[in-house]
Design an enzyme around this catalytic site. Structure first.
Site, PDB file in Angstrom:
ATOM      1  N   GLY A 104     -28.721  21.078  25.518  1.00  0.00           N
ATOM      2  CA  GLY A 104     -29.253  19.655  26.125  1.00  0.00           C
ATOM      3  C   GLY A 104     -29.443  20.083  27.812  1.00  0.00           C
ATOM      4  N   ILE A 130     -30.171  19.965  31.912  1.00  0.00           N
ATOM      5  CA  ILE A 130     -28.945  20.234  33.078  1.00  0.00           C
ATOM      6  C   ILE A 130     -28.262  18.826  33.305  1.00  0.00           C
ATOM      7  CG2 ILE A 130     -28.763  20.827  35.315  1.00  0.00           C
ATOM      8  CD1 ILE A 130     -31.769  22.029  35.230  1.00  0.00           C
ATOM      9  N   ALA A 170     -26.310  17.560  31.267  1.00  0.00           N
ATOM     10  CA  ALA A 170     -26.203  16.496  30.104  1.00  0.00           C
ATOM     11  C   ALA A 170     -24.828  16.139  29.803  1.00  0.00           C
ATOM     12  CB  ALA A 170     -27.256  17.170  28.760  1.00  0.00           C
ATOM     13  N   GLY A 171     -23.809  17.174  30.028  1.00  0.00           N
ATOM     14  CA  GLY A 171     -22.569  17.132  29.510  1.00  0.00           C
ATOM     15  C   GLY A 171     -22.053  18.149  28.647  1.00  0.00           C
ATOM     16  N   ASP A 179     -21.374  26.244  24.975  1.00  0.00           N
ATOM     17  CA  ASP A 179     -21.789  25.735  25.793  1.00  0.00           C
ATOM     18  C   ASP A 179     -23.325  26.303  26.242  1.00  0.00           C
ATOM     19  OD1 ASP A 179     -22.972  24.843  28.390  1.00  0.00           O
ATOM     20  OD2 ASP A 179     -21.196  25.844  29.411  1.00  0.00           O
ATOM     21  N   ARG A 220     -25.840  12.710  36.698  1.00  0.00           N
ATOM     22  CA  ARG A 220     -24.934  13.791  36.625  1.00  0.00           C
ATOM     23  C   ARG A 220     -25.157  14.987  37.416  1.00  0.00           C
ATOM     24  NH1 ARG A 220     -24.343  12.570  30.348  1.00  0.00           N
ATOM     25  NH2 ARG A 220     -23.692  10.340  30.622  1.00  0.00           N
ATOM     26  N   GLN A 280     -25.965  15.020  40.409  1.00  0.00           N
ATOM     27  CA  GLN A 280     -25.388  14.425  41.683  1.00  0.00           C
ATOM     28  C   GLN A 280     -23.997  14.445  41.746  1.00  0.00           C
ATOM     29  OE1 GLN A 280     -27.644  10.590  41.975  1.00  0.00           O
ATOM     30  NE2 GLN A 280     -29.207  11.653  43.113  1.00  0.00           N
ATOM     31  N   LYS A 281     -23.494  13.981  40.470  1.00  0.00           N
ATOM     32  CA  LYS A 281     -21.905  13.645  40.488  1.00  0.00           C
ATOM     33  C   LYS A 281     -21.234  15.285  40.412  1.00  0.00           C
ATOM     34  CE  LYS A 281     -18.510  11.915  37.126  1.00  0.00           C
ATOM     35  NZ  LYS A 281     -18.491  11.740  35.712  1.00  0.00           N
ATOM     36  N   ARG A 282     -21.864  16.117  39.970  1.00  0.00           N
ATOM     37  CA  ARG A 282     -21.439  17.581  39.842  1.00  0.00           C
ATOM     38  C   ARG A 282     -21.419  18.241  41.204  1.00  0.00           C
ATOM     39  NH1 ARG A 282     -23.759  20.994  35.304  1.00  0.00           N
ATOM     40  NH2 ARG A 282     -25.541  20.914  36.758  1.00  0.00           N
TER      41      ARG A 282
HETATM   42  N1  LIG Z   1     -21.126  11.721  28.832  1.00  0.00           N
HETATM   43  C1  LIG Z   1     -20.649  11.787  30.316  1.00  0.00           C
HETATM   44  N2  LIG Z   1     -20.548  10.447  30.987  1.00  0.00           N
HETATM   45  C2  LIG Z   1     -20.220  10.650  32.208  1.00  0.00           C
HETATM   46  N3  LIG Z   1     -20.224  11.673  32.935  1.00  0.00           N
HETATM   47  C3  LIG Z   1     -20.382  12.671  32.333  1.00  0.00           C
HETATM   48  C4  LIG Z   1     -20.499  12.889  31.239  1.00  0.00           C
HETATM   49  N4  LIG Z   1     -20.938  14.232  30.806  1.00  0.00           N
HETATM   50  C5  LIG Z   1     -20.833  14.838  31.884  1.00  0.00           C
HETATM   51  N5  LIG Z   1     -20.354  14.163  32.955  1.00  0.00           N
HETATM   52  C6  LIG Z   1     -20.169  14.410  34.238  1.00  0.00           C
HETATM   53  O1  LIG Z   1     -21.516  14.940  34.709  1.00  0.00           O
HETATM   54  C7  LIG Z   1     -21.579  16.207  35.180  1.00  0.00           C
HETATM   55  C8  LIG Z   1     -22.230  17.169  34.543  1.00  0.00           C
HETATM   56  O2  LIG Z   1     -21.526  17.539  33.448  1.00  0.00           O
HETATM   57  P1  LIG Z   1     -21.426  19.001  32.695  1.00  0.00           P
HETATM   58  O3  LIG Z   1     -20.438  18.996  31.643  1.00  0.00           O
HETATM   59  O4  LIG Z   1     -21.388  20.109  33.828  1.00  0.00           O
HETATM   60  O5  LIG Z   1     -23.022  19.306  32.144  1.00  0.00           O
HETATM   61  P2  LIG Z   1     -23.759  20.401  31.456  1.00  0.00           P
HETATM   62  O6  LIG Z   1     -22.987  21.583  31.140  1.00  0.00           O
HETATM   63  O7  LIG Z   1     -24.766  20.058  30.552  1.00  0.00           O
HETATM   64  O8  LIG Z   1     -24.804  20.886  32.844  1.00  0.00           O
HETATM   65  C9  LIG Z   1     -20.046  16.519  35.511  1.00  0.00           C
HETATM   66  O9  LIG Z   1     -19.559  15.981  36.719  1.00  0.00           O
HETATM   67  C10 LIG Z   1     -19.255  15.781  34.416  1.00  0.00           C
HETATM   68  O10 LIG Z   1     -17.891  15.365  34.830  1.00  0.00           O
HETATM   69  N1  LIG Z   2     -34.337  29.095  34.997  1.00  0.00           N
HETATM   70  C1  LIG Z   2     -33.384  28.886  34.260  1.00  0.00           C
HETATM   71  N2  LIG Z   2     -31.985  28.314  34.982  1.00  0.00           N
HETATM   72  C2  LIG Z   2     -31.042  27.896  33.796  1.00  0.00           C
HETATM   73  C3  LIG Z   2     -31.209  28.485  32.582  1.00  0.00           C
HETATM   74  N3  LIG Z   2     -29.796  27.987  32.070  1.00  0.00           N
HETATM   75  C4  LIG Z   2     -29.273  27.358  33.095  1.00  0.00           C
HETATM   76  N4  LIG Z   2     -30.019  27.278  34.078  1.00  0.00           N
HETATM   77  C5  LIG Z   2     -29.837  26.591  35.390  1.00  0.00           C
HETATM   78  C6  LIG Z   2     -30.033  25.170  35.387  1.00  0.00           C
HETATM   79  C7  LIG Z   2     -28.800  24.754  36.060  1.00  0.00           C
HETATM   80  O1  LIG Z   2     -29.209  24.629  37.442  1.00  0.00           O
HETATM   81  C8  LIG Z   2     -27.556  25.833  35.831  1.00  0.00           C
HETATM   82  C9  LIG Z   2     -26.689  25.256  34.891  1.00  0.00           C
HETATM   83  O2  LIG Z   2     -27.057  24.743  33.838  1.00  0.00           O
HETATM   84  P1  LIG Z   2     -26.467  23.616  33.067  1.00  0.00           P
HETATM   85  O3  LIG Z   2     -27.472  22.953  32.083  1.00  0.00           O
HETATM   86  O4  LIG Z   2     -25.325  24.080  32.502  1.00  0.00           O
HETATM   87  O5  LIG Z   2     -25.913  22.586  34.158  1.00  0.00           O
HETATM   88  O6  LIG Z   2     -28.361  26.882  35.462  1.00  0.00           O
HETATM   89  C10 LIG Z   2     -32.128  29.261  32.285  1.00  0.00           C
HETATM   90  O7  LIG Z   2     -32.221  29.606  31.168  1.00  0.00           O
HETATM   91  N5  LIG Z   2     -33.204  29.748  33.049  1.00  0.00           N
END
Ligand SMILES: Nc1ncnc2c1ncn2[C@@H]1O[C@H](COP(=O)(O)OP(=O)(O)O)[C@@H](O)[C@H]1O
Ligand SMILES: Nc1nc2c(ncn2[C@H]2C[C@H](O)[C@@H](COP(=O)(O)O)O2)c(=O)[nH]1
Length: 224
Positions: A8, A10, A12-13, A78, A140, A142-144
């Site tokens: 999913g 960036i 997405a959760g 993940d 999300r 922004q929240k992170r």
């Molecule tokens: N289904 C959801 N509903 C609300 N907030 C969420 C949800 N999934 C993730 N979050 C919040 O959104 C932010 C990003 O989630 P994260 O798990 O780090 O996403 P990813 O790993 O896909 O980048 C975190 O602050 C998390 O607490």
């Molecule tokens: N250029 C790339 N950026 C990547 C890749 N995988 C993750 N990312 C970046 C995107 C986010 O800033 C951060 C963490 O990703 P999450 O989806 O876990 O929030 O890293 C990649 O393959 N290439």
């Protein structure tokens, strides 16, 4: 038991669901290298210069994780190596990689995937994709609160994030390393709502049972 890979965009959760799901199933979580990734802040500062290096960094860590996960046969990942080219190709398409870097990347990826093909367990058992809209993704992010991912840090990230979402649809349709399913990440707030969390877990468990990866009478050890 099973190897489950999450996918999913960036924010997405994925990391959150990796933790919830691995605890529920009693398996091991594998997280992406993000906060300890030395190249990630450099990439956001100067994407053109660091896109290739960042991709090699992620590809290497993803190769290590998937090999280890497929060997243990009892894990939740993940984001995985199967999404790596989606990111690189998107960055290459917007001029952040030279033709030589593109060729080198695909040769390296191909070699790594051939290695996986030689392993006793070659593929994950299930892909769980979290589908989100741009608005949810941005909320999300922004929240992170990672500074370099905010639109205030670089307004061109709006285009980058919207483009990334567009690349996911064909990627998901084409993915065929394992059975797959989608979670509606806009509708199901599995962080704040206990009911939504249970709904997501029920959907995944139902899929695993349908595939014969869990017994029909399987119950979690940990209910929370
Ligand atoms: N289904 C959801 N509903 C609300 N907030 C969420 C949800 N999934 C993730 N979050 C919040 O959104 C932010 C990003 O989630 P994260 O798990 O780090 O996403 P990813 O790993 O896909 O980048 C975190 O602050 C998390 O607490
Ligand atoms: N250029 C790339 N950026 C990547 C890749 N995988 C993750 N990312 C970046 C995107 C986010 O800033 C951060 C963490 O990703 P999450 O989806 O876990 O929030 O890293 C990649 O393959 N290439």
């Amino acid at each position: 038991m099973t190897v489950i890979v999450l996918s999913g965009p960036i924010g997405a959760g994925k990391s959150s669901l990796t933790g919830i799901l691995s605890k529920y199933l009693g398996t091991n979580p594998f997280y992406e290298s993000v906060d300890d990734n030395p190249v990630l802040p450099l990439f956001y500062e100067n994407p053109k210069k660091y896109a290739f290096l960042l991709q090699v960094y992620f590809l290497n860590t993803r190769f290590r994780s998937i090999k280890s996960a497929l060997t243990d046969d009892n894990n939740v990942l993940d984001r995985s190596i199967y999404e790596d080219a989606l990111f690189f190709q998107m960055n290459a398409d917007i001029g952040r990689a030279t033709p030589e870097e593109v060729d080198t990347y695909y040769e390296l990826l191909h070699n790594m995937m051939s290695e996986l093909d030689r392993m006793p367990k070659k593929n994950p058992d299930l892909l769980v994709h979290i589908d989100v809209s741009y608005d949810t993704m941005l909320k999300r992010i922004q929240k992170r609160g990672r500074n370099y991912e905010q639109l205030s840090y670089d307004p061109t990230l709006e285009d980058y994030y919207k483009r990334l979402l567009r690349y996911y649809k064909p990627w998901y349709e084409k993915y065929d390393y394992s059975p797959k399913m989608t979670i509606d990440g806009d509708k199901l707030d599995f962080m704040a709502s206990e009911e939504d969390r249970q709904e997501v877990l029920n959907q995944i468990v139902a899929k695993l049972k349908e595939m014969g990866k869990l017994e029909d009478d399987w119950k979690p050890n940990l209910v929370k």
